[in-house]
Design a protein around this motif. Structure first.
Motif, PDB file in Angstrom:
ATOM      1  N   CYS A 133      14.425  83.958  20.633  1.00  0.00           N
ATOM      2  CA  CYS A 133      13.829  82.705  20.165  1.00  0.00           C
ATOM      3  C   CYS A 133      13.185  81.933  21.306  1.00  0.00           C
ATOM      4  N   ALA A 168      19.824  86.764  20.376  1.00  0.00           N
ATOM      5  CA  ALA A 168      18.958  85.963  19.505  1.00  0.00           C
ATOM      6  C   ALA A 168      18.404  84.761  20.256  1.00  0.00           C
ATOM      7  N   ARG A 176       9.851  83.586  21.634  1.00  0.00           N
ATOM      8  CA  ARG A 176       8.976  83.298  20.496  1.00  0.00           C
ATOM      9  C   ARG A 176       8.406  81.885  20.578  1.00  0.00           C
ATOM     10  N   CYS A 194      14.104  78.744  14.837  1.00  0.00           N
ATOM     11  CA  CYS A 194      14.084  80.204  14.999  1.00  0.00           C
ATOM     12  C   CYS A 194      15.492  80.767  14.895  1.00  0.00           C
ATOM     13  N   MET A 195      16.450  80.116  15.523  1.00  0.00           N
ATOM     14  CA  MET A 195      17.837  80.584  15.475  1.00  0.00           C
ATOM     15  C   MET A 195      18.394  80.519  14.060  1.00  0.00           C
ATOM     16  N   LYS A 226      17.689  83.434  12.108  1.00  0.00           N
ATOM     17  CA  LYS A 226      18.492  84.604  12.457  1.00  0.00           C
ATOM     18  C   LYS A 226      19.957  84.430  12.058  1.00  0.00           C
TER      19      LYS A 226
END
Length: 333
Positions: free
Chosen positions: A276, A272, A279, A235-236, A239
């Motif tokens: 994440c 972020a 999420r 996820c990171m 971003k």
């Protein structure tokens, strides 16, 4: 967690909080993994179902199973405050003006500090804090620590406080015509607040702290936590940030966490990081896995932990009366 008074903060309080409050996973795991705690999935105790994985927006309010065997943050802070008050009265009896700025605000600010550390058990978990401070801790009000360091005291005061001469021997010479109690004013204060069975109770709290630390360390290498870290890392990357896990993000050498405030880059990564975690439900997975290890530890130590709970209940019952007795400053000299 209260900031320590150099050389005089009660060793009991330091030990009691050692396994409770952590700045990040790395801060606790690093010194523990060398102890040989193995990984692998936990063995859920017979008759105990696996812990349901929650989906929290923050770790604030989540209570791990072993928390039930420890004083609450408020009780810990209240006990610490009362020890300071009794020390203060004792020191006054020898002509010393000790901790002149101490007030009951110590309790609230100490609890707030504890909650901030606990909210970072799996890295940062507060979206609004991340947006404002990145990975920085909040500034500590002066009332979160005792307003007088032992190292600033003259030798005679240190001797009465600790009950020890500079060479470590027990102080036997009267001061102001009065014998110094065993352990000095600190020893007297701990006995007044925690009773004659304080050492026995502390051994129980030490056990709980050790079990918590071991459960945390084992959960770090659990495949479910590793999988959650992998999802978070992916996820990171989406971003624009490359970190293997949340500890790597908070440990980025670009951040100066001792500075007055975060950089824009730090805030961007921190926000972020939170997004994440939400999420991927990293917080919920970490909590559920650690809770399973703690449940296994509880099942393995039923008698010892029952005794700890008895001591905890007695301590909780004593605090209101002790507050009524000691919650006021001694008369000025």
């Amino acid at each position: 967690m209260a900031a320590p008074r150099v050389n005089t903060e009660r060793a009991a309080f330091r030990r009691r909080t050692a396994g409770i409050a952590v700045l990040s996973a790395a801060a606790l795991a690093a010194p523990l993994l060398v102890s040989g705690c193995g990984g692998g999935p936990p063995r859920t105790p017979p008759g105990r179902p696996p812990v349901t994985t929650p989906a929290p927006a923050t770790t604030v309010g989540l209570r791990l199973p072993l928390n039930a065997y420890l004083p609450t943050p408020g009780e810990q802070a209240t006990g610490e405050y009362l020890v300071y008050r009794v020390e203060q009265r004792c020191m006054r009896g020898y002509g010393f003006r000790y901790l002149p700025r101490l007030s009951s605000k110590y309790i609230g600010t100490t609890v707030a500090t504890w909650h901030e550390y606990e909210s970072r058990r799996y890295g940062i978990s507060e979206r609004t804090i991340a947006a404002r401070r990145g990975y920085h801790l909040s500034g500590r009000p002066s009332t979160t620590r005792a307003p007088q360091a032992a190292t600033t005291l003259p030798v005679p005061e240190r001797e009465v406080l600790s009950g020890r001469a500079p060479d470590g021997r027990r102080l036997t010479t009267p001061v102001q015509g009065k014998a110094v109690p065993d352990g000095g004013c600190t020893g007297l204060a701990e006995r007044a607040v925690y009773g004659d069975r304080a050492a026995e109770a502390q051994r129980g709290y030490d056990l709980v702290a050790r079990l918590r630390s071991e459960a945390f360390a084992r959960s770090r290498s659990d495949p479910r936590v590793s999988a959650a870290n992998g999802k978070w890392s992916s996820c990171m990357r989406g971003k624009g940030f490359a970190y293997r896990d949340p500890d790597a993000a908070i440990g980025d050498p670009r951040w100066n966490l001792l500075s007055a405030g975060p950089s824009r880059a730090e805030v961007a990564v921190a926000t972020a990081d939170i997004a994440c975690k939400l999420r991927t439900n990293l917080l919920g997975v970490n909590f559920a896995v650690e809770a399973e290890y703690e449940n296994a530890a509880i099942a393995a130590h039923p008698q010892e932990l029952a005794e700890v709970r008895t001591h905890k209940a007695a301590e909780t019952e004593r605090l209101p009366g002790l507050m009524r007795r000691y919650d006021r400053a001694p008369r000025p000299l």
